[in-house]
Design an enzyme around this catalytic site. Structure first.
Site, PDB file in Angstrom:
ATOM      1  N   SER A 138       0.935  -1.113  -0.397  1.00 23.32           N
ATOM      2  CA  SER A 138      -0.100   0.138  -0.369  1.00 23.32           C
ATOM      3  C   SER A 138       0.887   1.213  -0.203  1.00 23.32           C
ATOM      4  O   SER A 138       2.427   1.112   0.726  1.00 23.32           O
ATOM      5  CB  SER A 138      -0.093  -0.148   1.032  1.00 23.32           C
ATOM      6  OG  SER A 138      -1.810   0.949   1.319  1.00 23.32           O
ATOM      7  N   TYR A 151      -1.966  -1.615  10.488  1.00 21.13           N
ATOM      8  CA  TYR A 151      -1.926  -1.573   9.380  1.00 21.13           C
ATOM      9  C   TYR A 151      -0.341  -0.929   8.404  1.00 21.13           C
ATOM     10  O   TYR A 151       0.029  -2.104   8.109  1.00 21.13           O
ATOM     11  CB  TYR A 151      -3.276  -1.004   8.609  1.00 21.13           C
ATOM     12  CG  TYR A 151      -3.060  -0.915   6.904  1.00 21.13           C
ATOM     13  CD1 TYR A 151      -3.098  -2.372   6.561  1.00 21.13           C
ATOM     14  CD2 TYR A 151      -3.235  -0.020   5.891  1.00 21.13           C
ATOM     15  CE1 TYR A 151      -3.099  -2.965   4.995  1.00 21.13           C
ATOM     16  CE2 TYR A 151      -3.019  -0.262   4.722  1.00 21.13           C
ATOM     17  CZ  TYR A 151      -3.144  -1.291   4.347  1.00 21.13           C
ATOM     18  OH  TYR A 151      -3.916  -1.180   2.574  1.00 21.13           O
TER      19      TYR A 151
END
Length: 262
Positions: A138, A151
């Site tokens: 990401s 995350y």
């Protein structure tokens, strides 16, 4: 990719599902994995060439079972040419409010599951003299944002580990790609974990307005085909990577004031 064996985790929805359809259309032999077996069969039924799609359910959090899952995957078509680690989960919670068990769950799924599966397929790739591994990271793997501490940590960890691994296996003809999407229109925010581990169950506006999974999958396939080591996919949000690199203090102040949902 015709007749190449591609194993895709997280294949029951989102980017993983879009990759299944794209590789199936290209003539690849597919092994598709996720926790939800019923959803995997739905994806298979939507493929043009179903005979070359094999369902292998697994749970990335159960790292102790992944070596056996990799052995089972290799037996299906005799080898793995490309492993795409697309399975994962995100977060919507403040760090100080998040239970440590929830943070560990995110790390186990996003990082340790990916590491365990990749290490399990590498010996077979090395033995046959080539192979590819792609990890769906990401842009948050390059910088942290509020409500994403665990995350972001899991995605940052992927970069450190697989950058090192890439250097170690380069002489064995193994290519490793780190793919960093920004806003992609998937259900990732709906399934995000809150502080107590329950589902967020809210579609973020930026996700809703993001790039389609099919467009993202097309760019991922191009990156893998061209052996890109790291690639950023999305809209203007991917400029944050350069913003952080060249103007770190300004970027830090911007992040504190902004409402970013990645």
């Amino acid at each position: 990719m015709k007749n190449k064996v591609v194993w895709i985790t997280g294949a029951s929805s989102g980017i993983g599902e879009a990759l299944v359809y794209a590789y199936n259309s290209a003539g690849a032999k597919l092994i598709i994995s996720a926790r939800n077996r019923d959803e995997l069969f739905r994806v298979k039924m939507n493929c043009k060439n179903q005979i070359n799609v094999h369902v292998l359910s697994l749970d990335l959090e159960e790292t102790g079972q992944l070596v056996d899952k990799a052995a089972a995957a290799e037996k299906i078509f005799g080898q793995i040419d490309l492993l795409i680690n697309s399975g994962g989960i995100t977060q919507r919670a403040l760090a100080l409010e998040t239970a440590i068990e929830v943070e560990q769950k995110i790390m186990n799924i996003n990082f340790w599951g990916t590491v365990a599966l990749s290490k399990a397929v590498l010996p077979g790739m090395i033995a046959k003299g080539n192979g590819q591994i792609a990890c769906i990271s990401s842009v948050v793997g390059k910088f942290g944002t509020p409500h994403r501490s665990a995350y972001a940590a899991s995605k940052h960890a992927l970069h450190g580990y697989f950058d090192s691994l890439r250097a170690e296996v380069a002489d064995k003809n193994i290519n490793i790609s780190l793919i960093c999407p920004g806003y992609i229109k998937t259900n990732i925010s709906l399934n995000a974990l809150t502080a107590d581990g329950s589902k967020h169950d809210v579609m973020d506006q930026n996700q809703e307005n993001g790039m389609s999974p099919a467009t993202c999958a097309s760019q991922i396939i191009d990156a893998i085909k061209n052996n890109k080591e790291e690639v950023y996919i999305g809209g203007k949000e991917i400029k944050g990577v350069l913003f952080k690199r060249f103007f770190p203090l300004r970027f830090s102040k911007y992040i504190r004031k902004s409402k970013i949902n990645l």
